[in-house]
Write an enzyme that holds these catalytic residues in place. Structure first.
Site, short mmCIF file in Angstrom:
data_model
loop_
_atom_site.label_atom_id
_atom_site.label_comp_id
_atom_site.label_asym_id
_atom_site.label_seq_id
_atom_site.Cartn_x
_atom_site.Cartn_y
_atom_site.Cartn_z
N TYR A 1 12.91 31.32 6.67
CA TYR A 1 11.66 32.00 7.00
C TYR A 1 11.52 32.25 8.50
O TYR A 1 11.90 31.41 9.32
CB TYR A 1 10.47 31.16 6.53
CG TYR A 1 10.28 31.17 5.03
CD1 TYR A 1 10.22 32.36 4.31
CD2 TYR A 1 10.14 29.97 4.33
CE1 TYR A 1 10.04 32.35 2.93
CE2 TYR A 1 9.95 29.96 2.95
CZ TYR A 1 9.90 31.17 2.26
OH TYR A 1 9.70 31.16 0.91
N LYS B 1 0.84 -1.20 0.00
CA LYS B 1 0.00 0.00 0.00
C LYS B 1 0.88 1.25 0.00
O LYS B 1 2.06 1.19 0.35
CB LYS B 1 -0.91 -0.01 1.23
CG LYS B 1 -0.16 -0.01 2.57
CD LYS B 1 -1.09 -0.34 3.74
CE LYS B 1 -0.33 -0.33 5.07
NZ LYS B 1 -1.11 -0.96 6.13
C1 PLP Z 1 -0.28 -1.92 6.91
C2 PLP Z 1 -0.81 -3.21 7.37
C3 PLP Z 1 0.05 -4.32 7.56
C4 PLP Z 1 1.55 -4.24 7.46
O1 PLP Z 1 2.11 -3.84 8.68
P1 PLP Z 1 3.69 -3.71 8.91
O2 PLP Z 1 3.82 -3.31 10.33
O3 PLP Z 1 4.16 -2.64 7.97
O4 PLP Z 1 4.29 -5.03 8.58
C5 PLP Z 1 -0.54 -5.54 7.85
N1 PLP Z 1 -1.88 -5.66 7.99
C6 PLP Z 1 -2.72 -4.60 7.87
C7 PLP Z 1 -4.17 -4.80 8.10
C8 PLP Z 1 -2.22 -3.35 7.59
O5 PLP Z 1 -3.05 -2.30 7.50
#
Ligand code: PLP
Length: 370
Positions: A264, A38
């Site tokens: 700034y 993602k």
């Molecule tokens: C993002 C996510 C993961 C991955 O988690 P990590 O800590 O990056 O390994 C796994 N399961 C769900 C439901 C997530 O939203």
């Protein structure tokens, strides 16, 4: 490797392979591996990374939203893709791209079943999420009979997996809470499979679940951050390799006198008789947020740390290089796998690696080392 001539995020697929193999070595034979890609594979490059992991014979992918899955399909990803956060407005995209929705409440379950039936689907793969303590998405333990009755009433869908998510798998002081989540999931899955009449895949571990709770691996694990080289603890990160290096260059050097200010709102004022500053072509629009300003963050130039001075600008930062032998055009390391990890930089500013790496904006050129 050629030196950076602008701001780039260099991605090392060999490091990705190392992390994948290391995490896999923690699993029993036969446990499936789902890569969470993602948010552009945590700010890296979802398409390159997913294609590479597909070639390494990964079992599954997950994205947060349907359009991320559609982009992977366009890039040639053929393995199953779980959409973690299904929204009704995306059902068409899901079906058109053979994506597999997470159904997490009665509304989305009913709506998806109606949609799949209207589209004449047969046994369309879906995933059912139960809440075991994170209190974010998912049915409750008491919903099992209701959910199963809905599922068996329709031939349009078939449950491919049943899953949950750990709330504090990286936090060993919450071990009792996590063990209770795992027990709750076991009870839910036992009741669920019995009522359903077949056994979907079970999964609940993210990266820290894989590393800290072997009893929570079940049939599949879902790794994100570990694949990208961070283990949420120094001891774990030591076995992983950050896949990304964020590099930039020095655009200009200034020499300022006592009492003069930088940037700034004049947030930095030279107290020394003489301060040498370097201006770098990277700012909050690239993902270096303002929390890294005023000494909270630093970069590395010719092996030495240069603190960020003053406020982070949209397109630039200024760093203090008074004691560093450097010149305009020199390469600058913001984070990488050797000098400073994104985990260290993030911690110094009170945040976590996840936020820093997913925040590197699409303006920054990705360079993939194969
Ligand atoms: C993002 C996510 C993961 C991955 O988690 P990590 O800590 O990056 O390994 C796994 N399961 C769900 C439901 C997530 O939203």
């Amino acid at each position: 490797m050629p030196k950076a001539q602008e701001t780039i995020l260099e991605i090392d697929l060999k490091a990705l392979k190392h992390n994948f193999e290391y995490l896999k070595s923690k699993l029993n034979n036969g446990t499936n591996f789902l890569a969470v890609v993602k948010a552009f594979a945590y700010g890296n490059d979802a398409e390159e990374i997913a294609r590479y992991l597909q070639d390494l014979d990964i079992d599954y992918f997950a994205v947060a939203y349907a359009n991320e899955g559609a982009a992977l399909r366009k890039a040639g990803v053929t393995k199953p893709i779980l959409v973690l956060h299904t929204l009704a407005t995306n059902f068409d995209v899901i079906l058109d791209n053979c994506l597999e929705p997470n159904l997490y409440n009665a509304k989305i379950l009913d709506e998806f079943i109606a949609f799949a039936e209207a589209e004449n689907q047969k046994e369309y793969p879906v995933h059912i999420k139960f809440n075991t303590g994170l209190n974010r998405l998912g049915f409750w333990e008491t919903d099992v009979a209701y959910v199963v009755s809905k599922l068996i009433a329709s031939k349009a869908i078939k449950v491919k997996s049943l899953f949950s998510h750990l709330a504090a798998s990286e936090d060993l002081s919450e071990r009792d809470f996590t063990l209770a989540q795992i027990e709750r999931f076991k009870i839910i899955s036992r009741n669920f499979s019995k009522a359903l009449g077949y056994e979907p895949l079970l999964h609940m571990s993210n990266t820290s679940g894989v590393l800290n709770y072997p009893e929570a691996h079940f049939d599949m694990v879902r790794c994100g951050i570990g694949l990208y080289g961070y283990g949420n603890a120094q001891k774990e990160s030591a076995n992983l390799k950050p896949i990304a290096s964020l590099k930039t260059i020095i655009s200009q050097i200034h020499k300022i006198e006592k009492g003069e200010s930088v940037g700034y709102n004049r947030a930095f004022k030279s107290e020394a008789l003489f301060t040498k500053t370097a201006t770098l072509p990277i700012g909050h629009a690239d993902g270096i947020s303002r929390i890294y300003g005023n000494g909270k963050g630093f970069v590395t130039i010719n092996g030495k740390q240069a603190p960020i001075i003053g406020n982070v600008c949209m397109d630039m930062i200024m760093v203090n290089v008074t004691d560093i032998d450097c010149e305009e055009g020199d390469e600058v390391i913001v984070f990488n796998g050797n000098t400073t990890s994104a985990e260290t930089l993030a911690e110094g500013a009170g945040t976590i690696s996840y936020e820093l790496i997913t925040g590197i904006s699409q303006r920054v050129k990705r360079v993939v080392l194969k």
